[in-house]
Design an enzyme around this catalytic site. Structure first.
Site, PDB file in Angstrom:
ATOM      1  N   HIS A 198     -22.419  35.251 -55.896  1.00 15.89           N
ATOM      2  CA  HIS A 198     -22.068  34.810 -57.244  1.00 15.89           C
ATOM      3  C   HIS A 198     -21.321  33.494 -57.268  1.00 15.89           C
ATOM      4  O   HIS A 198     -21.330  32.791 -58.279  1.00 15.89           O
ATOM      5  CB  HIS A 198     -21.328  35.908 -57.996  1.00 15.89           C
ATOM      6  CG  HIS A 198     -22.308  36.742 -58.752  1.00 15.89           C
ATOM      7  ND1 HIS A 198     -22.811  36.369 -59.963  1.00 15.89           N
ATOM      8  CD2 HIS A 198     -22.952  37.875 -58.399  1.00 15.89           C
ATOM      9  CE1 HIS A 198     -23.710  37.252 -60.356  1.00 15.89           C
ATOM     10  NE2 HIS A 198     -23.820  38.180 -59.422  1.00 15.89           N
TER      11      HIS A 198
ATOM     12  N   HIS B 238     -31.112  34.887 -58.879  1.00 17.96           N
ATOM     13  CA  HIS B 238     -30.013  35.859 -58.920  1.00 17.96           C
ATOM     14  C   HIS B 238     -30.492  37.301 -58.722  1.00 17.96           C
ATOM     15  O   HIS B 238     -30.077  37.993 -57.794  1.00 17.96           O
ATOM     16  CB  HIS B 238     -29.212  35.726 -60.221  1.00 17.96           C
ATOM     17  CG  HIS B 238     -28.298  36.879 -60.452  1.00 17.96           C
ATOM     18  ND1 HIS B 238     -28.608  37.927 -61.292  1.00 17.96           N
ATOM     19  CD2 HIS B 238     -27.108  37.204 -59.882  1.00 17.96           C
ATOM     20  CE1 HIS B 238     -27.631  38.829 -61.246  1.00 17.96           C
ATOM     21  NE2 HIS B 238     -26.711  38.412 -60.409  1.00 17.96           N
TER      22      HIS B 238
ATOM     23  N   HIS C 209     -19.301  36.229 -65.053  1.00 18.96           N
ATOM     24  CA  HIS C 209     -19.235  36.247 -63.591  1.00 18.96           C
ATOM     25  C   HIS C 209     -18.308  35.161 -63.051  1.00 18.96           C
ATOM     26  O   HIS C 209     -17.705  35.326 -61.996  1.00 18.96           O
ATOM     27  CB  HIS C 209     -20.646  36.153 -62.998  1.00 18.96           C
ATOM     28  CG  HIS C 209     -21.459  37.404 -63.238  1.00 18.96           C
ATOM     29  ND1 HIS C 209     -22.206  37.577 -64.384  1.00 18.96           N
ATOM     30  CD2 HIS C 209     -21.597  38.548 -62.521  1.00 18.96           C
ATOM     31  CE1 HIS C 209     -22.791  38.779 -64.339  1.00 18.96           C
ATOM     32  NE2 HIS C 209     -22.439  39.389 -63.223  1.00 18.96           N
TER      33      HIS C 209
ATOM     34  N   PHE D  14     -26.897  47.001 -60.335  1.00 15.17           N
ATOM     35  CA  PHE D  14     -25.605  46.411 -60.668  1.00 15.17           C
ATOM     36  C   PHE D  14     -24.409  47.354 -60.514  1.00 15.17           C
ATOM     37  O   PHE D  14     -23.305  46.919 -60.261  1.00 15.17           O
ATOM     38  CB  PHE D  14     -25.636  45.828 -62.079  1.00 15.17           C
ATOM     39  CG  PHE D  14     -26.586  44.676 -62.186  1.00 15.17           C
ATOM     40  CD1 PHE D  14     -26.551  43.656 -61.251  1.00 15.17           C
ATOM     41  CD2 PHE D  14     -27.527  44.606 -63.200  1.00 15.17           C
ATOM     42  CE1 PHE D  14     -27.430  42.580 -61.318  1.00 15.17           C
ATOM     43  CE2 PHE D  14     -28.408  43.544 -63.282  1.00 15.17           C
ATOM     44  CZ  PHE D  14     -28.367  42.528 -62.340  1.00 15.17           C
TER      45      PHE D  14
ATOM     46  N   HIS E 211     -25.164  41.078 -68.748  1.00 14.56           N
ATOM     47  CA  HIS E 211     -26.379  40.446 -68.238  1.00 14.56           C
ATOM     48  C   HIS E 211     -27.333  40.108 -69.385  1.00 14.56           C
ATOM     49  O   HIS E 211     -27.170  40.581 -70.492  1.00 14.56           O
ATOM     50  CB  HIS E 211     -27.084  41.360 -67.227  1.00 14.56           C
ATOM     51  CG  HIS E 211     -26.281  41.514 -65.981  1.00 14.56           C
ATOM     52  ND1 HIS E 211     -25.738  42.697 -65.583  1.00 14.56           N
ATOM     53  CD2 HIS E 211     -25.887  40.612 -65.055  1.00 14.56           C
ATOM     54  CE1 HIS E 211     -25.062  42.532 -64.462  1.00 14.56           C
ATOM     55  NE2 HIS E 211     -25.131  41.261 -64.120  1.00 14.56           N
TER      56      HIS E 211
ATOM     57  N   HIS F 105     -17.243  45.330 -62.262  1.00 13.28           N
ATOM     58  CA  HIS F 105     -18.616  44.881 -62.481  1.00 13.28           C
ATOM     59  C   HIS F 105     -19.467  46.006 -63.049  1.00 13.28           C
ATOM     60  O   HIS F 105     -20.222  45.819 -64.006  1.00 13.28           O
ATOM     61  CB  HIS F 105     -19.207  44.369 -61.162  1.00 13.28           C
ATOM     62  CG  HIS F 105     -20.534  43.702 -61.328  1.00 13.28           C
ATOM     63  ND1 HIS F 105     -21.706  44.294 -60.936  1.00 13.28           N
ATOM     64  CD2 HIS F 105     -20.876  42.510 -61.876  1.00 13.28           C
ATOM     65  CE1 HIS F 105     -22.709  43.479 -61.218  1.00 13.28           C
ATOM     66  NE2 HIS F 105     -22.237  42.390 -61.794  1.00 13.28           N
TER      67      HIS F 105
ATOM     68  N   HIS G 254     -30.455  39.907 -55.279  1.00 15.82           N
ATOM     69  CA  HIS G 254     -29.894  41.260 -55.327  1.00 15.82           C
ATOM     70  C   HIS G 254     -30.885  42.244 -54.710  1.00 15.82           C
ATOM     71  O   HIS G 254     -30.530  43.083 -53.878  1.00 15.82           O
ATOM     72  CB  HIS G 254     -29.598  41.664 -56.777  1.00 15.82           C
ATOM     73  CG  HIS G 254     -28.217  41.295 -57.235  1.00 15.82           C
ATOM     74  ND1 HIS G 254     -27.105  42.014 -56.869  1.00 15.82           N
ATOM     75  CD2 HIS G 254     -27.765  40.290 -58.027  1.00 15.82           C
ATOM     76  CE1 HIS G 254     -26.020  41.461 -57.421  1.00 15.82           C
ATOM     77  NE2 HIS G 254     -26.394  40.413 -58.126  1.00 15.82           N
TER      78      HIS G 254
HETATM   79 CU1  C2O Z   1     -23.438  41.160 -62.776  1.00 14.89          CU
HETATM   80 CU2  C2O Z   1     -25.207  39.620 -59.708  1.00 14.89          CU
HETATM   81  O1  C2O Z   1     -24.593  40.594 -61.201  1.00 14.89           O
END
Ligand code: C2O
Length: 564
Positions: A340, A306, A184, A327, A175, A153, A310
């Site tokens: 995710h 999303h 993802h 990230f 992203h 990631h 985070h």
């Molecule tokens: Cu690539 Cu929730 O992130």
């Protein structure tokens, strides 16, 4: 097709809980596993000179050229997120991988069902715990090792891979573009396959953290039990269960709300992010093709919930809200995969909303965009976006639950008279906005509508979209600004009213010291119906910087019509 005697030996050894002593690949997996494979799909990686004839503009990472990533300041890990590579470089194509995998499912006659995390039983939790524990115990350079997985990631999200020649100066970022959902999906898919294989249960499916349902709005408690492999230390200490998640979380000024308030705000917010985001650009993010700079434009759900989740999970005493809040470390927290899984489920749901919505599947550049992942057999697999569009072909479905946000459709906060009075006073004072400007305080801007009073048919074909060009002056800080339409600057509406239309959210990331340009889009056809403003020549757009005041410039704001 694949028979690896020592692989099953190795599985057995895990089942006997004696795995610490057996690492057949430790010294040799690169050579033994990879080089011994005789797949028809094996292709040598094309050299850059092949690309002059290639008219496709599909993005593909130059996998062999992975380099150190760009990290935010005071990063708590090293910038080396690249996987170990086999020499010579080899991979198999997804079709060759899936033939084998599908065969296995057929024998088990099972499709994997990803269940809501708050609805699973103890037996399931034990399997998940065991799988993560095994992954954490694997040797550091095994691609199935938990930290190796997290690094995948990091490499794809913080600029580890250059685009192909002659665009090698552009670093890939998955992203803020149409790659967000497919990347993802594949990423957690291979994670799930690895985990299931390690526990000897090919039918194992990840849980989804169902934060869009009333019962699912807190961290599933088994992720917070100390000593469990699912527990993670670097999390926001105040957000442990039964604390409810704020899907529109503001890290600078968290709101104090009762549980009932939080639930209703969350559901109204979900409605906006899912139902009002009714074009591919609005939901999936903007097109991103070979040669394009990264981060052309994020989709609604990517920004929030999303990004906001985070942020909500990251610790408060780490420099960049590690681990979940940025990230490069996010996937070190086991809850990442359940988070995710829900994001992926929302993509699946979105494609079916209102009789079916159109994504980018008629664009070959999207369909042919490629990624590389290690699978459960330690093969490197090259996948294309086109391979992941049907989850059933990938062997999984989502357990269906109620969608309490589906019909919320928030109403305006004020009466029509109040709204019109306010709006005409703003229009009369004719504020002039000079673009670009630094967004350092609340500002209201008059935006002209190119068309008004569109017919029902026109609205069914095209969405009226507010497009805001955003430049982040530096990418190392959190940014959040909210967007309101025809609202009252001095008494702004919340998520549960129609005047609040969206939020731009950015986590601290690295961008090689450059500014980054992106665009933020909000669909407003339905909003203008709700605000009874369809006849108006102008709308008043209020931008409200919440986090990172002065860190963003606004390049331009206009209205475009995008096909549904
Ligand atoms: Cu690539 Cu929730 O992130």
């Amino acid at each position: 097709m694949i028979t690896k005697p020592y692989f099953s030996y190795y599985l057995t050894s895990f089942n006997n809980q004696s795995h610490q002593s057996h690492y057949p690949w430790r010294f040799s997996w690169r050579n033994t596993f990879i080089n011994s494979l005789e797949f028809e799909g094996n292709v040598n990686y094309p050299s850059s000179s092949n690309y002059s004839n290639d008219v496709s503009r599909a993005i593909s990472p130059d996998f062999t050229k992975c380099g150190p990533v760009d990290l935010p300041p005071n990063a708590i890990t090293s910038p080396y997120c690249c996987p170990t590579l086999a020499t010579p470089f080899k991979f198999i194509d997804f079709k060759d991988y899936i033939i084998n995998a599908t065969y296995k499912y057929k024998n088990n006659s099972s499709i994997r069902v990803r269940r809501a995390a708050h609805l699973v039983d103890d037996e399931f939790i034990a399997k998940l715990e065991k799988g993560i524990a095994i992954m954490k115990s694997l040797p550091n350079d095994d691609p199935r090792n938990f930290i190796q997985q997290a690094k995948v990631h990091c490499a794809y999200c913080n600029g580890g891979y250059p685009q192909k020649h002659p665009f090698q100066d552009q670093k890939i970022d998955v992203h803020r573009s149409w790659l967000f959902f497919p990347f993802h999906r594949f990423y957690i898919y291979f994670f799930e396959r690895i985990l299931g294989t390690l526990i000897g249960d090919p039918s194992f499916a990840l849980p989804y953290w169902n934060w869009d349902s009333i019962q699912g709005m807190q961290i599933p408690s088994y992720f917070t039990t100390p000593n469990s492999s699912l527990y993670h230390k670097l999390r926001h200490y105040k957000h442990m269960p039964p604390h409810l998640v704020d899907l529109n979380y503001d890290i600078l000024s968290p709101k104090i709300r009762t549980q009932d308030q939080q639930i209703s705000y969350n559901l109204a917010f979900m409605y906006k992010q899912m139902v009002l985001a009714n074009t591919k650009e609005l939901f999936m993010g903007s097109p991103y093709r070979l040669g394009d700079p990264a981060q052309p434009g994020p989709g609604s759900v990517e920004l929030a919930p999303h990004n906001t989740i985070h942020d909500w999970l990251g610790a408060v005493d780490t420099p960049n809200h590690e681990d979940m809040g940025t990230f490069y470390t996010a996937a070190r927290d086991p809850i990442f995969y359940a988070h995710h899984s829900n994001v992926d489920r929302l993509w699946e749901l979105w494609t079916k909303l209102e009789g079916g919505r159109r994504d980018y599947r008629d664009d070959p550049n999207w369909l042919d965009s490629k990624f590389f992942f290690y699978d459960e057999n330690l093969n490197l697999v090259r996948v294309k976006v086109r391979d992941c569009l049907d989850t059933k072909l990938l062997g999984y479905v989502y357990e269906e639950v109620d969608l309490p946000w589906l019909n919320v459709n928030p109403k305006p906060r004020r009466t029509k008279m109040q709204r019109e009075a306010k709006k005409s006073s703003i229009l009369a004072s004719k504020p002039i906005t000079k673009f670009p400007f630094v967004l350092d305080s609340k500002v209201s801007i008059i935006v002209k509508r190119p068309r008004k009073l569109r017919s029902k048919e026109e609205k069914e074909q095209e969405e009226e979209v507010l497009v805001i060009e955003v430049t982040e002056l530096q990418s190392y800080e959190n940014v959040k600004f909210d967007v309101h339409i025809d609202d009252d600057e001095d008494m702004l509406s919340d998520e549960n009213h129609a005047e609040f239309v969206g939020t731009f959210v950015s986590l601290p990331h690295g961008n090689h010291g450059h500014k980054s340009n992106t665009r933020f889009m909000v669909g407003i056809s339905k909003v203008l119906e709700n605000l009874e403003a369809e006849e108006d020549d102008h709308i008043v757009v209020t931008l409200v910087p919440m986090i990172g005041k002065g860190d963003v410039t606004i390049g331009r704001i206009n209205i475009q019509f995008m096909s549904k």
